[in-house]
Motif scaffolding. Structure first.
Motif, short mmCIF file in Angstrom:
data_model
loop_
_atom_site.label_atom_id
_atom_site.label_comp_id
_atom_site.label_asym_id
_atom_site.label_seq_id
_atom_site.Cartn_x
_atom_site.Cartn_y
_atom_site.Cartn_z
N PHE A 1 -35.16 18.55 -62.44
CA PHE A 1 -36.46 19.02 -63.64
C PHE A 1 -36.16 18.08 -64.81
CE2 PHE A 1 -38.66 21.28 -66.62
CZ PHE A 1 -39.55 21.75 -65.77
N ILE A 2 -34.93 17.27 -64.79
CA ILE A 2 -34.75 16.57 -66.04
C ILE A 2 -35.25 15.14 -65.77
CG2 ILE A 2 -33.21 16.00 -67.79
CD1 ILE A 2 -31.54 18.38 -67.13
N GLN B 1 -37.35 12.82 -63.46
CA GLN B 1 -38.38 12.79 -62.78
C GLN B 1 -38.97 11.37 -62.46
OE1 GLN B 1 -41.37 16.00 -63.61
NE2 GLN B 1 -39.88 17.15 -64.57
N TRP C 1 -38.29 24.16 -57.44
CA TRP C 1 -39.09 23.27 -58.07
C TRP C 1 -39.03 21.98 -57.30
CZ3 TRP C 1 -38.26 18.37 -60.08
CH2 TRP C 1 -39.39 17.84 -60.77
N VAL D 1 -41.43 28.11 -64.88
CA VAL D 1 -41.31 26.80 -65.30
C VAL D 1 -40.98 26.63 -66.77
CG1 VAL D 1 -42.97 24.65 -65.57
CG2 VAL D 1 -43.30 25.87 -63.53
N ALA D 2 -41.27 27.44 -67.45
CA ALA D 2 -41.22 27.35 -69.08
C ALA D 2 -39.50 27.49 -69.12
CB ALA D 2 -41.82 28.52 -69.66
N LEU E 1 -37.23 26.50 -67.10
CA LEU E 1 -36.59 25.43 -66.76
C LEU E 1 -36.80 24.32 -67.72
CD1 LEU E 1 -37.56 24.73 -62.90
CD2 LEU E 1 -35.18 25.38 -63.91
N SER E 2 -38.19 24.09 -68.48
CA SER E 2 -38.29 23.22 -69.51
C SER E 2 -37.50 23.27 -70.84
CB SER E 2 -39.96 23.53 -69.81
OG SER E 2 -40.91 22.99 -68.79
N LYS E 3 -37.47 24.70 -70.93
CA LYS E 3 -36.27 24.95 -72.12
C LYS E 3 -34.96 24.47 -71.98
CE LYS E 3 -34.78 28.89 -74.97
NZ LYS E 3 -33.01 28.58 -74.67
N GLU E 4 -34.42 24.61 -70.87
CA GLU E 4 -33.17 24.13 -70.65
C GLU E 4 -33.11 22.70 -70.30
OE1 GLU E 4 -29.31 25.31 -67.70
OE2 GLU E 4 -31.26 25.40 -66.66
N ALA E 5 -34.12 22.00 -69.87
CA ALA E 5 -34.30 20.53 -69.80
C ALA E 5 -34.10 19.93 -71.15
CB ALA E 5 -35.38 20.09 -69.04
N LYS E 6 -34.67 20.67 -72.15
CA LYS E 6 -35.02 20.13 -73.40
C LYS E 6 -33.40 20.31 -74.13
CE LYS E 6 -37.39 20.77 -77.78
NZ LYS E 6 -38.59 21.37 -78.54
#
Length: 336
Positions: free
Chosen positions: A167-168, A170, A207, A244-245, A247-252
């Motif tokens: 997810f990070i 791509q 994902w 998805v949100a 995962l996005s939070k963790e990726a950030k």
């Protein structure tokens, strides 16, 4: 059981398969339990490498007599024909097997690597001869540089490509994956959990499965990890916007420049356990373990402050991380 065709190899492999790098951290007894759990769950594709210390040995010891239950992939860092031929035979002997389904050129990192492999008397020639001798079934290539992998697979010599994707990270989605599909290559995803940094395991794997890849190979060194990763395979559902949100939070929070615990930087000249040192620092800074981590860090035989800045580790890192600078930060935070 979700299986997918591994490109023009025509092998049908489980979409979540087994990455053998962490197996080197297991004792022989632990490795036996992990490998048995893998096959018991029906996972049928196992990936390892000559560079993963005793990973091949453990697989050979416990799975040689169960060869019909899985497809086997390994790989070598050899760049010339003689060294690659030697490594192929070493792999066969160590694995206690007479055939390897997929043998890969490991970690194409630089232009010089790719040129050496493809040159006369390069590693590719040894792989082609081994295939003709029925020692191996197919030839693949792995690496972390998307541009170099794109160039490599355009030669037509490879049946699979293995690259980090999560997810990070791509980047492969833009050009590498579409080209691989066009060329009918199997796509093997390494670092699907960012080397263990991504904590939402189930969501991260689901994902990846939503994309047109063949197999993800998360590393596993415990029966619990096998069970956790297998859950994503048996209970696959598309992610919701809320998931998805997450995962996005963790990726950030993690950011793009993080240690994947691959261990390629090792051994350290002064015996610093670089991946473990960075894990402790992550736990200290990200998870707020302000008391426990300094105590555990203090028990390491070599501390970050002992770095002599030789820089050898940085030449090995496939992600070109500024290891020396990060060790200075570890020392500042954990050696107060």
């Amino acid at each position: 059981m979700l299986k997918r065709r591994l490109g023009r190899t025509d092998l049908s492999v489980t979409a979540i398969s087994f990455g053998g790098l962490p197996l080197q951290r297991c004792t022989m007894e632990e490795a036996s339990s992990v490998l048995d759990a893998v096959l018991q769950k029906g996972i049928n594709f196992i990936d390892t490498a000559r560079a993963y210390t005793d990973s091949e040995e453990k697989i050979g010891r416990y799975l040689a007599n169960r060869r019909s239950e899985f497809y086997l992939a390994t790989k070598s860092m050899a760049r010339d024909k003689v060294s690659m031929a030697k490594d192929i035979d070493l792999s066969l002997a160590t694995l206690k097997m007479d055939y390897i389904d997929l043998y890969q050129i490991h970690n194409i990192k630089t232009r010089e690597d790719l040129d050496a492999v493809l040159a006369p008397d390069g590693a590719l020639e040894a792989l082609i001869e081994a295939k003709a001798q029925h020692k191996i079934g197919h030839i693949g290539v792995t690496g972390h540089s998307v541009p170099l992998l794109i160039e490599a697979i355009q030669t037509g010599h490879f049946s699979t490509v293995q690259v980090p994707f999560n997810f990070i990270e791509q980047d492969p989605l833009k050009e590498l994956f579409p080209l691989a599909k066009k060329l009918d290559l199997g796509i093997i995803v390494m670092k699907p959990l960012g080397g263990g940094q991504i904590t939402h395991t189930d969501l991260a794997l689901k994902w990846i499965l939503s994309h047109d890849i063949t197999a993800a190979i998360p590393g596993m060194d415990s029966v619990e990890q096998v069970q956790e990763n297998f859950a994503a395979l048996t209970d696959y559902q598309p992610l919701t916007p809320v998931e998805v949100a997450l995962l996005s939070k963790e990726a950030k929070e993690i950011g793009p420049n993080f240690c994947r615990r691959c261990g390629y930087c090792m051994p350290c000249t002064v015996n610093i356990d670089i991946p473990q040192t960075f894990i402790f620092h992550l736990q200290y800074t990200r998870y707020g373990l302000k008391e426990a981590i300094p105590e555990r860090y203090a028990n390491l035989p070599a501390k970050a402050s002992e770095c002599i800045e030789c820089g050898i580790c940085e030449t090995r890192c496939p992600y070109d991380l500024p290891i020396r600078e990060r060790l200075k930060q570890v020392a500042a935070d954990l050696e107060k």
